[in-house]
Design a protein around this motif. Structure first.
Motif, mmCIF file in Angstrom:
data_model
loop_
_atom_site.group_PDB
_atom_site.id
_atom_site.type_symbol
_atom_site.label_atom_id
_atom_site.label_comp_id
_atom_site.label_asym_id
_atom_site.label_seq_id
_atom_site.Cartn_x
_atom_site.Cartn_y
_atom_site.Cartn_z
ATOM 1 N N TYR A 56 0.844 -1.183 0.000
ATOM 2 C CA TYR A 56 0.000 0.000 0.000
ATOM 3 C C TYR A 56 0.881 1.234 0.000
ATOM 4 O O TYR A 56 1.741 1.395 0.869
ATOM 5 C CB TYR A 56 -0.876 -0.017 1.252
ATOM 6 N N LYS A 57 0.671 2.096 -0.983
ATOM 7 C CA LYS A 57 1.493 3.315 -1.055
ATOM 8 C C LYS A 57 0.760 4.447 -0.340
ATOM 9 O O LYS A 57 -0.409 4.721 -0.647
ATOM 10 C CB LYS A 57 1.734 3.673 -2.520
ATOM 11 N N GLY A 104 4.666 8.699 -0.474
ATOM 12 C CA GLY A 104 5.468 7.898 -1.402
ATOM 13 C C GLY A 104 5.981 6.623 -0.778
ATOM 14 O O GLY A 104 6.376 5.691 -1.472
ATOM 15 N N ASN A 105 6.021 6.562 0.563
ATOM 16 C CA ASN A 105 6.479 5.322 1.205
ATOM 17 C C ASN A 105 5.447 4.220 0.969
ATOM 18 O O ASN A 105 4.262 4.497 0.769
ATOM 19 C CB ASN A 105 6.702 5.536 2.704
ATOM 20 N N VAL A 106 5.925 3.001 0.991
ATOM 21 C CA VAL A 106 5.065 1.837 0.763
ATOM 22 C C VAL A 106 5.027 0.989 2.024
ATOM 23 O O VAL A 106 6.052 0.792 2.670
ATOM 24 C CB VAL A 106 5.605 1.016 -0.436
ATOM 25 N N TYR A 107 3.825 0.547 2.404
ATOM 26 C CA TYR A 107 3.688 -0.432 3.487
ATOM 27 C C TYR A 107 3.676 -1.818 2.845
ATOM 28 O O TYR A 107 2.884 -2.076 1.961
ATOM 29 C CB TYR A 107 2.360 -0.259 4.233
ATOM 30 N N ASP A 108 4.543 -2.696 3.335
ATOM 31 C CA ASP A 108 4.703 -3.998 2.680
ATOM 32 C C ASP A 108 3.519 -4.931 2.864
ATOM 33 O O ASP A 108 3.012 -5.523 1.915
ATOM 34 C CB ASP A 108 5.999 -4.677 3.156
ATOM 35 N N ASP A 152 7.034 13.101 -4.073
ATOM 36 C CA ASP A 152 7.031 11.680 -3.728
ATOM 37 C C ASP A 152 8.410 11.403 -3.145
ATOM 38 O O ASP A 152 9.430 11.629 -3.801
ATOM 39 C CB ASP A 152 6.795 10.844 -5.004
ATOM 40 N N VAL A 208 10.448 5.163 -1.588
ATOM 41 C CA VAL A 208 10.220 4.119 -0.593
ATOM 42 C C VAL A 208 11.409 4.130 0.352
ATOM 43 O O VAL A 208 12.544 3.950 -0.077
ATOM 44 C CB VAL A 208 10.086 2.738 -1.275
ATOM 45 N N PRO A 212 9.741 0.677 4.241
ATOM 46 C CA PRO A 212 8.580 -0.105 3.801
ATOM 47 C C PRO A 212 8.248 -1.305 4.690
ATOM 48 O O PRO A 212 7.186 -1.896 4.518
ATOM 49 C CB PRO A 212 9.008 -0.581 2.415
#
Lengths: 807, 293
Positions: A405-406, A410-414, A642, A645, A648
């Motif tokens: 999930y972005k 801009g960071n993404v959760y894994d 952004d 990542v 994450p």
């Protein structure tokens, strides 16, 4: 090849920490236990003023004291060492010993090296300084005023950084909102305060131009090139030795000032010099104070309780220097929207310099603050909209099928399963029973409160967070590797070497379990050791909840390389093909033919001492090394719309807390504490639980007790443990800890880091519980620590408001 | 954090100790448990020329019954007070208060006499001495004298001890029948200096009214204080909530200027003194009633 859960022999086993026997028996060497021949002892004279110019220093009497070998003022030290290395682009210069002026009470002014620490302290008594006191600024709002005294004149202002980041259509989302929840919130200045202060022994060899350094820095390998410019010795001529560390919590990253002071004195005297901070040194000048922030925070919400957008503006008191720039603020952008589907964010940051010891990083590194601010807004939204606090969270959770999930930054959760964590916490807490108990107690005039927080715990930092806030950064670092070497000796013994030191956690336990998993051996048979920087592979060291992830990845990689050679030698010995072999219980055997096997000892002996009996292409020896890079990081976009990542590997936790508040004294008594954490695959439940409990203890400390206080004149009012109140055993309740495991798709074995989570989630949960207890008085809590005196005052004020209304 | 230089002596008798005090002059200090003095030395806030360590003087560590009360040697450790059956039987207030002194490790070193002679206004045991009408024996090379606790505490870290004198014995008279006591304090954490502490003794008459109330407080003034006005308010009254409330109000109005620091303002300490007075009196009265039944 990663083993699947059901096949795992050692990962996830609840083994006792292998570090404990040595720690409990006192056989490890801490820096203060460490001695080398001819070693001198240093002591430091600290500024009695928060802001003052140094007109003159007379050290003649100190120099004349028998047993004194060197006395250094800042000016004299600057002839042998350079300024303290800093990661900020702004021209904020700090010296290990102040030159010309001091900027906080407790800043080092003179250092002495003598035959004993006591003599060194005697010498400090004899130093005379001609001071010109200057007006001090200790309050950010005053520091921002035009005409305020300047902490650094060359900047022309105390506002060292000021920018608003906008991600997504914040204005549009706020325009669409049915409700805007607004709060002004204050986060208190706390400090890591590890039991063991910082220390270093530096030994300069003028003949070789080298320096050996024993210290409790966590960042050995980064330390050498970072410190080289300060020590004026090339990095390859510095050798840092790892030492056991008695607690860090982020406070022992570089220790540049401690190493600078010991290093300068060693250069001047030609002797090894130890400088060990005492408690006063550490609490006044350790450079590890946490954020001190005022937030204007707004959450845009729809009628049915959906969160649309978040708008934050903070003023952050950075103290007198700026070595990590605004890391405390960039860090929280990794998880600024929490576990919720908030689609846009604006975050304004004003970093202000004042006459205090500087802010750097402390367990949570700003994400602790972000969690508290967001959860305060969520509780406020629940209250304002009349929606249950559990329900409003459920309505906004990112769902398990939405990962990766972005978030807007801009960071993404894994990966994650937030409803699952909440359900597990509710099942263990029995919310309904506590609500009944609360109602019953209120009939008796007792005030029970139930607190809830559901929040993120990012792990495995990437170094882009140190600079992406800046369009023209001082560095553009983007590696954070970690390495290990696994050796199988000639008799089959397995040794794992790490290149980051023991910093108080369980790296040896983790490494042994993973190696055992990969080699099919017993973890108790694995020897784990550390090596100095002269022999090291790339390693960034502990910080940002990364070591379990990074060490697991490094061991996984090194084991694969090692096994390749093991299988080649075994294949040669068994006259079989590599593809027919398997490694089981420390034996390599032909699949399906258990009698046809060779042990690791056989293979080791062959590898080391029987070159003529090896496959000709193989060299002697049997080891595997691997450098594991960050599993998933990207660069920020040029326009910084952004940030890329950078954090994450995302854990999550739900804490449910019941407290009773004595409204007459203001005492807060814990009745029940349930914490459910999901940090992916659990390597060792016991060590993780210890981490979580310790973090919660620190979170409780922050919520109820801890605060670095400065007087209006800039004096540090909390320079001993009589005044800086850490939670003790009697302040921390029994904490029930449970795990949910949602593996990360990006890491070896699916592990995530869990080092900071307890401290990142406890403050909002405890605040929520106390606010709930005081709900009959209509009290909204907007600051910490929540001291008994504040509770009594809030209750009295509420009672007088009430009686004012009824009359 | 290392102390400045000092000379060190460890006498084995009280006579040797008083002789050393005479010889070493005004700048010498006595060392008992060291739990307050050693931090002051390490911070160089105290720089005595000589330390006379009393810990080798066996004759200073004892607990004896006397006339229904107790005589205690000044070197009695707080941990001993907490556990001694005779103290528990005759002066349970001392047991209860000793438990609030620091932490267990501290209490194994810290001494009753040391606490009284140090006279920290936040300390528990001086207030207990006031509430129990204690008397102290002070000995010097020229003789000894006995002084009432009420005359001993002069101000913050100030006592009636003259240079050359050693506090050797603490005398506690017995309690009347139908007596109960209670010690309550409030601190930021367990073991911290109290923000306010209350020692209460209630003695009931045959008819169940209050024959005598004794009330002393710590940490709310420059020295431990006996709340005389509140005691008068209680005399002859029925032991009930209204009485405790009246006494609490008397205490609060009696407090002139409680100390104020980052852990608690003067107002908050005054407020706490009232709350704790009410609670301590109620508890002491409950115990007095129970002692009779």
């Amino acid at each position: 090849m990663t083993t699947t859960v059901s096949e795992r022999a050692w990962i996830g086993k609840d083994l006792k920490r292998r570090e404990d026997p040595a720690l409990l028996m006192g056989t490890v060497t801490y820096i203060n236990d460490f001695k080398v021949a001819g070693m001198l002892h240093a002591a430091v004279l600290r500024s009695p003023y928060a802001h003052a110019r140094i007109r003159a220093i007379d050290t003649s009497a100190a120099r004349a004291l028998p047993g004194v070998q060197a006395v250094l003022t800042g000016k004299e030290a600057a002839e042998v060492i350079g300024p303290v290395p800093a990661f900020c682009a702004e021209p904020v210069v700090e010296h290990a010993i102040a030159v010309e002026k001091v900027r906080y009470a407790g800043e080092a002014v003179v250092a002495v090296a003598a035959e004993s620490r006591a003599i060194a302290e005697d010498a400090l008594d004899l130093v005379e300084i001609d001071w010109e006191p200057l007006p001090a600024v200790t309050d950010v709002l005053s520091a921002m005023q035009p005409g305020a005294p300047l902490v650094h004149e060359n900047l022309g202002t105390n506002v060292v950084y000021d920018h608003v980041f906008t991600f997504g259509d914040v204005d549009g989302d706020f325009a669409q909102a049915d409700h805007v929840i607004r709060r002004r919130l204050r986060w208190p200045r706390a400090t890591a305060a590890p039991l063991e202060p910082n220390g270093a022994v530096c030994a300069y060899d003028p003949a070789r131009g080298t320096m050996e350094i024993w210290s409790n820095t966590n960042m050995l390998n980064s330390a050498s090139w970072v410190m080289s410019s300060m020590l004026k010795i090339p990095p390859h001529k510095l050798n840092f030795y790892p030492m056991y560390t008695g607690g860090s919590f982020g406070s022992k990253h570089f220790l540049a000032k401690v190493i600078g002071i010991a290093g300068a004195l060693s250069k001047v005297t030609g002797h090894p010099v130890k400088f060990m901070e005492d408690r006063l040194d550490n609490l006044m000048a350790n450079d590890s104070q946490g954020p001190e922030r005022i937030y204007d925070a707004e959450l845009a919400v729809t009628n049915d309780g959906k969160f649309l957008s978040l708008r934050l503006q903070t003023i952050d008191d950075y103290g007198a220097y700026f070595i990590f720039a605004i890391t405390g603020n960039t860090n929280m952008m990794a998880q600024i929207t929490g576990p919720y589907t908030i689609r846009s964010v604006a975050t304004g940051i004003k970093a202000v310099l004042t006459n205090k010891n500087q802010q750097t990083v402390f367990r949570g590194a700003g994400s602790d603050v972000g969690n508290w601010v967001l959860e305060r807004l969520v509780d406020a939204a629940a209250e304002q909209l009349g929606i249950d606090r559990v329900e409003i969270r459920r309505r906004n959770f990112i769902q398990p099928d939405q990962f990766p999930y972005k978030i807007p930054t801009g960071n993404v959760y894994d990966s994650g399963n937030y409803p699952g964590v909440l359900d597990l916490a509710l099942a263990h807490f029995d919310l309904d029973a506590w609500r009944q108990e609360q109602a019953r107690a209120r009939q008796e005039g007792r005030y029970l409160g139930i607190g809830l927080a559901t929040a993120q715990q990012r792990s495995t930092y990437s170094s882009t967070e140190f600079w992406f806030h800046n369009p023209a950064p001082a560095t553009g670092l983007n590696s954070t590797p970690e390495s290990v070497r696994i050796s199988v000796g000639p008799t089959g013994g397995v040794t794992v070497t790490m290149f980051s030191p023991f910093w108080g956690n369980s790296p040896e336990t983790v490494v042994a379990q993973v190696v055992a998993e990969e080699l099919g051996i017993d973890p108790r048979d694995v020897n784990v050791t550390y090596d100095s920087t002269a022999h090291a592979l790339p390693s960034a060291g502990p910080g940002g909840s990364r070591m379990t992830v990074m060490l697991a990845g490094a061991v996984h990689g090194a084991a694969a390389r090692l096994k390749e050679k093991i299988f080649k030698i075994a294949a040669h010995m068994l006259e079989a093909s590599v593809s027919d072999l398997e490694l089981v219980g420390g034996q390599v055997r032909v699949k399906g033919v258990p009698s046809s096997s060779v042990s690791l000892a056989d293979i080791g002996m062959r590898a080391y001492w029987f070159k003529l009996d090896l496959p000709p292409e193989l060299e002697s020896g049997l080891e595997g090394t691997f450098t594991y890079d960050h599993p998933y990081t990207t660069k920020p976009h040029e326009d910084r719309k952004d940030l890329g990542v950078f954090y994450p590997i995302m854990g999550h936790a739900a804490h449910l807390v019941a407290v009773e508040v004595d409204i007459e004294t203001g005492a807060v008594l814990f009745k029940k504490y349930v914490a459910v954490h999901d940090v992916g695959t659990v390597l060792n439940p016991r060590s993780l639980q210890g981490q979580i409990r310790g973090g919660i203890a620190q979170g409780i400390g922050l919520a109820l007790l801890e605060e670095v206080r400065y007087g209006a004149d800039g004096q540090n009012l909390t320079s001993t443990f009589v005044d800086y109140l850490l939670p003790s055993a009697s302040d921390v309740p029994s904490i029930e800890v449970y795990h949910q495991e949602t593996p990360s798709p990006f890491t070896a074995y699916g592990v995530k880091g869990g080092g900071e989570g307890g401290r990142m989630v406890a403050p909002p949960a405890v605040t929520s519980a106390i606010e709930d207890a005081l709900r009959p008085f209509g009290i909204s809590i907007a600051e910490m620590p929540i001291t008994p005196e504040k509770i009594v005052r809030w209750v009295k004020e509420a009672q007088s408001r009430r009686s004012g209304q009824t009359h | 954090m290392k102390p400045a230089r000092f000379r060190y002596f460890a006498p084995h008798t009280i006579t040797e100790a008083t002789q050393l005090l005479d010889e070493q002059g005004d700048e010498a200090r006595l060392l008992a448990g060291g739990q307050s003095l050693l931090p002051l030395l390490n911070l160089r806030l105290a720089r005595p020329s000589a330390l006379i360590d009393l810990n080798e003087i066996q004759a200073l560590a004892f607990i004896h019954p006397r006339d229904g009360g107790l005589v205690l040697g000044a070197l009695t450790r707080d941990a001993t007070l907490e556990r001694d059956p005779l103290v528990a039987a005759r002066q349970p207030l001392l047991v209860e208060a000793a438990h609030y002194v620091g932490h267990p490790a501290i209490r194994h070193r810290s001494t009753l006499g040391g606490s009284l002679a140090h006279a920290d206004p936040a300390a528990e045991l001086p207030a207990v001495m006031l509430a129990l009408d204690a008397a102290f024996t002070l000995q010097s090379s020229t003789g000894s004298r006995t002084i009432a606790a009420a005359a001993f505490f002069k101000g913050p870290f100030q006592t009636a001890l003259q240079h050359g004198e050693v506090l050797t014995e603490i005398h506690l008279p017995g309690l009347p029948p139908r007596s109960g006591s209670a010690f309550l304090e409030f601190a930021r954490r367990e073991g911290d200096y109290a923000l306010a502490g209350v020692a209460a003794v209630i003695s009931l008459a045959e008819d169940g009214t209050i024959a005598q109330a004794r009330l002393a407080l710590c940490s709310v003034g420059p020295a431990p204080l006996r709340a005389a006005a509140a005691e008068t308010v209680l005399q002859g009254r029925h032991p009930d909530e209204a009485a405790w409330q009246a006494a609490a109000e008397a205490v609060v109005s009696e407090l002139k200027e409680p100390p104020s620091d980052i852990h608690g303002s003067a107002d908050y300490r005054r407020h706490l003194a009232g709350v704790l007075t009410r609670r301590a009196l109620a508890l002491a009265a409950q115990r007095a009633e129970r002692s009779h039944s």
